[in-house]
Design a protein around this motif. Structure first.
Motif, PDB file in Angstrom:
ATOM      1  N   GLU A  55      33.913 -16.276   0.041  1.00 57.14           N
ATOM      2  CA  GLU A  55      34.086 -15.255  -1.001  1.00 57.14           C
ATOM      3  C   GLU A  55      32.782 -14.490  -1.225  1.00 57.14           C
ATOM      4  O   GLU A  55      32.778 -13.265  -1.332  1.00 57.14           O
ATOM      5  CB  GLU A  55      34.551 -15.918  -2.298  1.00 57.14           C
ATOM      6  CG  GLU A  55      34.827 -14.921  -3.416  1.00 57.14           C
ATOM      7  CD  GLU A  55      35.351 -15.605  -4.667  1.00 57.14           C
ATOM      8  OE1 GLU A  55      35.378 -14.932  -5.723  1.00 57.14           O
ATOM      9  OE2 GLU A  55      35.722 -16.786  -4.612  1.00 57.14           O
ATOM     10  N   TYR A  56      31.672 -15.215  -1.265  1.00 55.05           N
ATOM     11  CA  TYR A  56      30.371 -14.594  -1.527  1.00 55.05           C
ATOM     12  C   TYR A  56      30.002 -13.597  -0.425  1.00 55.05           C
ATOM     13  O   TYR A  56      29.448 -12.527  -0.692  1.00 55.05           O
ATOM     14  CB  TYR A  56      29.300 -15.685  -1.634  1.00 55.05           C
ATOM     15  CG  TYR A  56      27.923 -15.169  -1.980  1.00 55.05           C
ATOM     16  CD1 TYR A  56      27.566 -14.903  -3.290  1.00 55.05           C
ATOM     17  CD2 TYR A  56      26.967 -14.965  -0.972  1.00 55.05           C
ATOM     18  CE1 TYR A  56      26.298 -14.434  -3.610  1.00 55.05           C
ATOM     19  CE2 TYR A  56      25.710 -14.489  -1.278  1.00 55.05           C
ATOM     20  CZ  TYR A  56      25.381 -14.223  -2.600  1.00 55.05           C
ATOM     21  OH  TYR A  56      24.120 -13.750  -2.909  1.00 55.05           O
ATOM     22  N   ASN A  95      38.949 -11.107  -5.624  1.00 57.33           N
ATOM     23  CA  ASN A  95      38.572 -12.416  -6.167  1.00 57.33           C
ATOM     24  C   ASN A  95      39.785 -13.164  -6.727  1.00 57.33           C
ATOM     25  O   ASN A  95      39.669 -13.909  -7.702  1.00 57.33           O
ATOM     26  CB  ASN A  95      37.508 -12.256  -7.265  1.00 57.33           C
ATOM     27  CG  ASN A  95      36.217 -11.680  -6.727  1.00 57.33           C
ATOM     28  OD1 ASN A  95      35.797 -12.011  -5.628  1.00 57.33           O
ATOM     29  ND2 ASN A  95      35.590 -10.791  -7.482  1.00 57.33           N
ATOM     30  N   LYS A 124      33.666 -20.981  -1.404  1.00 61.58           N
ATOM     31  CA  LYS A 124      32.765 -20.171  -2.237  1.00 61.58           C
ATOM     32  C   LYS A 124      31.904 -19.260  -1.372  1.00 61.58           C
ATOM     33  O   LYS A 124      31.650 -18.098  -1.720  1.00 61.58           O
ATOM     34  CB  LYS A 124      31.878 -21.083  -3.088  1.00 61.58           C
ATOM     35  CG  LYS A 124      32.637 -21.835  -4.170  1.00 61.58           C
ATOM     36  CD  LYS A 124      31.714 -22.759  -4.953  1.00 61.58           C
ATOM     37  CE  LYS A 124      32.473 -23.509  -6.045  1.00 61.58           C
ATOM     38  NZ  LYS A 124      31.591 -24.469  -6.775  1.00 61.58           N
ATOM     39  N   PRO A 139      38.166 -11.994  -1.046  1.00 63.58           N
ATOM     40  CA  PRO A 139      36.817 -11.705  -1.554  1.00 63.58           C
ATOM     41  C   PRO A 139      36.741 -10.318  -2.213  1.00 63.58           C
ATOM     42  O   PRO A 139      35.758 -10.000  -2.860  1.00 63.58           O
ATOM     43  CB  PRO A 139      35.963 -11.739  -0.281  1.00 63.58           C
ATOM     44  CG  PRO A 139      36.902 -11.264   0.790  1.00 63.58           C
ATOM     45  CD  PRO A 139      38.257 -11.807   0.407  1.00 63.58           C
ATOM     46  N   LYS A 166      42.726 -16.547  -0.324  1.00 67.55           N
ATOM     47  CA  LYS A 166      41.734 -16.200  -1.326  1.00 67.55           C
ATOM     48  C   LYS A 166      41.004 -14.945  -0.874  1.00 67.55           C
ATOM     49  O   LYS A 166      40.392 -14.924   0.202  1.00 67.55           O
ATOM     50  CB  LYS A 166      40.743 -17.347  -1.542  1.00 67.55           C
ATOM     51  CG  LYS A 166      39.911 -17.169  -2.807  1.00 67.55           C
ATOM     52  CD  LYS A 166      39.208 -18.452  -3.206  1.00 67.55           C
ATOM     53  CE  LYS A 166      38.517 -18.285  -4.554  1.00 67.55           C
ATOM     54  NZ  LYS A 166      37.801 -19.513  -4.955  1.00 67.55           N
TER      55      LYS A 166
END
Length: 306
Positions: free
Chosen positions: A57-58, A199, A54, A196, A194
């Protein structure tokens, strides 16, 4: 949201605790408190891995997982290193392609190993470009090409190669090496990415049998031969080895060393230190150890210029 670096540091510190606890547990297998400590630490690590994804990604960093699906605890060192190095080679060479040769090294960092299967958590740094994200394009295209190849049927593989590589043999050689390492290890591999930027999450699974087929197909086509015609000066004749040096420019910065047939000996001697039009047969083959294409020249014919 905590920074990825802080979470990674906590995971790595926890890894040290887990490792030392497991070593103690091997010495004292009946120690329930020690066993509970390992289980709690493993559970905490699983929570941190979720938090890390998380956070990546943030903060605009790509998450990559390279997973050996059938391996649980131990892995051969060469399997681990060869697998990761060949995968990194794909990303770097694709990065070079999408940046038109301006860059050929996309930073990828090791974060931790996770259990279940034997997985390696990797990540990229934050890419500072606001638009036209090269990290996204390079990783995305790498995943897409591998996906294309493993899903392509035998009768469609030639078409797939043309679509994904065109005449870029250096890039194709990187993929050939990647599949070779997978089939040699005989371990199925799962790669998760994954992004960013979009998303989104993508996953591919490469089975050893499919990897073997792809590498074998590439190997059957890894040699090319072409005929070229050049203007230059013949130098450095060896009639013992039937070899000659050909200067493509006056300053001699571009020199081709070529073999020639014995029957051309007289023509070659008569053409020394003269401008000629030379025709060469060029055999091109990829050298895995040197990570480069090698060209072998043979002089076919020569004729004086002018």
């Amino acid at each position: 949201m905590r920074f990825p670096e802080i979470i990674t540091r906590e995971i790595q510190n926890l890894d040290k605790i887990i490792l030392s606890s497991i070593e103690l547990l091997n010495q004292f297998p009946t120690d329930d408190i020690l066993r509970l400590n390992v289980e709690q630490s493993e559970f905490r690590k699983s929570e941190l891995l979720i938090e890390l994804e998380k956070s990546l990604e943030y903060y605009g960093q790509h998450s990559l997982k390279y997973i050996f699906q059938d391996i649980q605890d131990k892995i051969k060192l060469e399997t681990l290193i060869d697998g990761l190095n060949s995968f990194k080679g794909l990303i770097d060479k694709t990065f070079e392609k999408v940046t038109n040769g301006k860059q050929n090294h996309l930073p990828v960092y090791f974060n931790t190993v996770f259990s279940g299967s034997y997985g390696i958590q990797l990540s990229t740094p934050f890419e500072e470009k606001i638009l036209d994200h090269d990290f996204e394009k390079a990783i995305g295209e790498t995943i897409e090409i591998v996906s294309d190849l493993i899903s392509s049927s035998e009768d469609k593989i030639k078409e797939t190669l043309q679509k994904d590589f065109g005449h870029n043999r250096t890039l194709l050689n990187k993929y050939s090496l990647f599949f070779k390492k997978i089939y040699q290890s005989n371990e199925p591999v799962r790669i998760e990415w994954k992004s960013p930027i979009s998303n989104s999450k993508k996953e591919i699974i490469i089975e050893p049998e499919k990897a073997k087929f792809l590498h074998s197909y590439f190997s059957q086509n890894d040699k090319t031969e072409e005929t070229i015609e050049l203007i230059g000066i013949l130098k450095g004749l060896s009639l013992l080895r039937f070899r000659v040096e050909f200067l493509k420019d006056v300053k001699g910065k571009e020199v081709i060393t070529a073999q020639f047939d014995e029957k051309l000996s007289e023509e070659v001697k008569d053409s020394l230190d003269k401008y000629v039009i030379a025709q060469f047969s060029v055999k091109i083959k990829y050298n895995e150890l040197k990570d480069q294409e090698e060209r072998k020249y043979e002089l076919i014919s020569i004729k004086p210029q002018g």
